[in-house]
Structure formats: C-alpha cells, structure tokens
Design a protein around this motif. Structure first.
Motif, mmCIF file in Angstrom:
data_model
loop_
_atom_site.group_PDB
_atom_site.id
_atom_site.type_symbol
_atom_site.label_atom_id
_atom_site.label_comp_id
_atom_site.label_asym_id
_atom_site.label_seq_id
_atom_site.Cartn_x
_atom_site.Cartn_y
_atom_site.Cartn_z
ATOM 1 N N ARG A 11 24.711 16.178 32.001
ATOM 2 C CA ARG A 11 25.416 17.258 32.689
ATOM 3 C C ARG A 11 26.417 17.887 31.731
ATOM 4 N N VAL A 12 26.425 19.207 31.677
ATOM 5 C CA VAL A 12 27.348 19.937 30.827
ATOM 6 C C VAL A 12 28.694 20.055 31.555
ATOM 7 N N GLU A 13 29.779 19.760 30.843
ATOM 8 C CA GLU A 13 31.107 19.933 31.430
ATOM 9 C C GLU A 13 31.379 21.410 31.687
ATOM 10 N N ASP A 14 32.212 21.690 32.689
ATOM 11 C CA ASP A 14 32.497 23.074 33.053
ATOM 12 C C ASP A 14 33.064 23.867 31.874
ATOM 13 N N SER A 15 33.916 23.242 31.067
ATOM 14 C CA SER A 15 34.527 23.958 29.944
ATOM 15 C C SER A 15 33.477 24.387 28.926
ATOM 16 N N ALA A 16 32.531 23.493 28.600
ATOM 17 C CA ALA A 16 31.460 23.841 27.668
ATOM 18 C C ALA A 16 30.540 24.890 28.279
ATOM 19 N N ARG A 17 30.260 24.755 29.565
ATOM 20 C CA ARG A 17 29.431 25.761 30.256
ATOM 21 C C ARG A 17 30.046 27.149 30.147
ATOM 22 N N ASP A 18 31.361 27.248 30.359
ATOM 23 C CA ASP A 18 32.022 28.549 30.340
ATOM 24 C C ASP A 18 32.025 29.148 28.938
ATOM 25 N N LEU A 19 32.198 28.315 27.916
ATOM 26 C CA LEU A 19 32.145 28.805 26.539
ATOM 27 C C LEU A 19 30.739 29.307 26.194
ATOM 28 N N LEU A 20 29.730 28.574 26.647
ATOM 29 C CA LEU A 20 28.351 28.996 26.419
ATOM 30 C C LEU A 20 28.078 30.343 27.072
ATOM 31 N N ARG A 51 24.082 24.555 20.094
ATOM 32 C CA ARG A 51 24.491 23.609 19.047
ATOM 33 C C ARG A 51 26.003 23.624 18.847
ATOM 34 N N ARG A 52 26.631 24.760 19.059
ATOM 35 C CA ARG A 52 28.078 24.883 18.873
ATOM 36 C C ARG A 52 28.872 24.230 19.997
ATOM 37 N N HIS A 53 28.349 24.272 21.214
ATOM 38 C CA HIS A 53 29.181 23.913 22.357
ATOM 39 C C HIS A 53 28.735 22.675 23.137
ATOM 40 N N LEU A 75 18.927 18.621 32.172
ATOM 41 C CA LEU A 75 20.268 19.021 31.753
ATOM 42 C C LEU A 75 20.829 19.952 32.813
ATOM 43 N N SER A 76 21.902 19.516 33.468
ATOM 44 C CA SER A 76 22.466 20.252 34.600
ATOM 45 C C SER A 76 23.728 21.011 34.212
ATOM 46 N N ASN A 77 24.068 22.002 35.038
ATOM 47 C CA ASN A 77 25.305 22.773 34.933
ATOM 48 C C ASN A 77 25.347 23.668 33.700
ATOM 49 N N LEU A 78 24.213 24.197 33.302
ATOM 50 C CA LEU A 78 24.188 25.218 32.257
ATOM 51 C C LEU A 78 24.654 26.552 32.850
ATOM 52 N N PRO A 79 25.032 27.518 32.007
ATOM 53 C CA PRO A 79 25.523 28.797 32.540
ATOM 54 C C PRO A 79 24.470 29.544 33.351
ATOM 55 N N THR A 80 24.936 30.247 34.355
ATOM 56 C CA THR A 80 24.095 31.169 35.109
ATOM 57 C C THR A 80 24.635 32.581 34.894
#
Length: 317
Positions: A11-20, A51-53, A75-80
């Motif tokens: 699961r991607v953390e919200d902070s990494a999701r938002d940066l992506l 790769r960056r985030h 892999l969950s919680n990627l950006p929409t």
C-alpha cells in the motif's frame, strides 16, 4: 490444506501518493498523450515518478516479482484523477486518462515487463475497459455482467510462447489491472494453479497433460478471426519447471472419454479451490501470472452506466 498462492500486497502511503499525482499530472499536461500511440512516453513518465516516490520495499518487490515466480501482486492507494463517466460502450477517450495510463504503464515497466495488444480482441487497442457493456449481455466476457465468469485463463486458445518470442502470437503471460471505480464492490478472485494440481490424482493429471482437448476462443475475442486450439493439453510443465494451464469452462472440451472424465474432475476441484477474493478499489494496481493463475468474476447487477464498475486491463510480457 494451506494455499500455495504467493501473493505480494503493498500500500502506498498518502504522502507518496500525493507526490506521485502532482508530478505525473504536471508532466502529462504538457501535451495530449494517447495510450495506443504514446505508450512508451506514458510508461517512461510513470516509471520515472514511481522510482522517485515509492519506498524501497515496494520498488524491490515489484522488480523481483517475475523472477521470484510469485503468482500475483497488488499495489493499493495509487493516485487517481478526475474520471469521466464509465465508457460502457467499451472504448474511452484515452487522452482524458493520461495520469491513469502513466501510472498503469509505468508500473508495467517497473515490473520489467512490456505492455502489448492483440489484433483479435478489443479492436487491437492496448488497454481494455472492463465494463458492463449492454451489447455483451448474456456472454461470459470482460464486457459482460449478468453471466458468471467461471475460473479461466485469458485467451487459452493460443499456444504457450517460448521465452523471448513475440507475445502477441501466444497466450498472454501476465494480466494487469488498474481500478477506476467499483461501487458495486464486485470481487475479482484469483487462485494458484498449484492449488488445483495438488488436489488431482496422478491419473487425472496424466490425462490433462495429454493432447486430447480442444480449446476455443472466449466471447471477448472479435468474431471468428482465430480458430480453436485442437489436440492440446490443458495442463503442462513450462521451461521453468512450473505448472501452467489453459482453460475456459465454456470453450474447453475433451476429445476422448478419458479426457472428458479428467476435465470433469478438474471442474470438481475448481468448485472448492482456495482463492484470494479481491474487491479492487480506485487506485489499485494488480498483476498476476495468466499461465499459473486462474481467475473469475461472478455475475452482478451494475450501477447506472455513468458510475458502473470500471477496471482497465493490459496484457504484459
């Protein structure tokens, strides 16, 4: 009996999701990008940002997925993004989905795979919208909803490809999905072929490995462009020593009494096979090995067209 399904979940953390989301949105906004014409560009944008985030454990797990022989990865919680209405006709304006396509194709690249389309399905387009298309009512198709899609592998009427070959000529090695909406909460179920084989007696396995079956094309294929695979086994051992199978209940038949009996035993085992029951949510990415995993989707009643269930599927090799 313990399940043999090897399923990696992250699961991607919200902070990494938002940066992506911020980085990919900025990069794809510079021009109009289409998944069929600009797949390499979209994949490059997505892979660079991922790769960056993404944290090291997710990057490592993704990069070793195919070599490790795992069955599936989620892999969950990627950006929409802001999504249009569900394209129940089957086709969408791909330029409106650039953020989603960059993430989807970027993940495929991160996994060390190549996305591809086939000429005999989906009008030859790279990404298929898995939606309840009214024109597919009554069919066991990824565009259907009112018929159960029993345990199967995709395009089992195609031969298995040797390593390094053109994947468009063979059964797809991997299926990838990106979930856009699933308000009906319809699960996608996956089961390891290994869990089927260990429940079969040796005699049944021997018959399933014999070239005594015919496997036809599924309803999702376009017309009669490709005939059935005749005198083929259902179960094989691949070059890597692992079990692989081709199967679709609606198109697989035994050509001899022994083959028919073995196929019936195969179906009986599938009725009680251990499986992962996944309700994919917006921003979920999933990949599984199409040759070593069987999957299914039960019949359901979709929401109104604009908000109906919508997954995006792409083959990979």
């Amino acid at each position: 009996m313990t399940s043999l399904l090897q399923f990696a979940r992250y699961r991607v953390e919200d902070s990494a999701r938002d940066l992506l989301r911020k980085e990919i949105s900025a990069r794809v906004s510079e021009t109009s990008l289409d998944s069929d014409l600009d797949d390499a560009i979209l994949g490059g944008i997505g892979a660079y940002a991922l790769r960056r985030h993404l944290p090291g454990d997710i990057l490592q797990g993704s990069q070793v997925f195919t070599a490790a022989g795992s069955h599936a990865l989620l892999l969950s919680n990627l950006p929409t993004q802001d999504f249009p209405a569900t394209p129940v006709s089957g086709f969408a304006d791909e330029s409106e989905l650039a953020v989603t396509n960059a993430i989807h194709l970027g993940m495929i690249r991160l996994l060390g795979c190549t996305p591809f389309a086939v000429s005999y399905e989906n009008d030859g387009r790279l990404i298929r919208n898995v939606v309840p298309n009214p024109a597919a009512s009554g069919t066991t198709s990824s565009w259907g909803a009112d018929s159960e899609f029993f345990w199967h592998s995709d395009n089992p009427h195609q031969p298995f490809g040797p390593p390094g070959s053109d994947p468009r000529l063979y059964a797809p090695p991997y299926l990838t999905f990106f979930a856009i909406r699933n308000e009906e909460r319809i699960p996608t179920e996956v089961a390891a072929l290994d869990d089927v084989v260990v429940r079969l007696d040796e005699e049944t396995q021997t018959v399933l490995r014999a070239p005594e079956f015919e496997v036809g094309a599924p309803d999702s294929n376009d017309g009669d462009t490709i005939g059935p695979l005749v005198k083929t086994p259902v179960l094989e051992t691949g070059p890597d020593g692992r079990h692989r199978a081709r199967y679709d209940r609606g198109t697989t038949v035994g050509l001899t009494p022994a083959a028919q009996q073995a196929l019936e035993r195969w179906r009986e085992v599938l009725l009680d096979i251990p499986a992962a029951d996944l309700v994919l949510r917006p921003g979920d990415f999933m990949i599984f090995d199409n040759l070593r995993v069987l999957h299914r989707r039960k019949a359901f009643t979709p929401h109104p067209n604009t908000t109906a269930r919508w997954l995006r599927r792409c083959y990979a090799a």
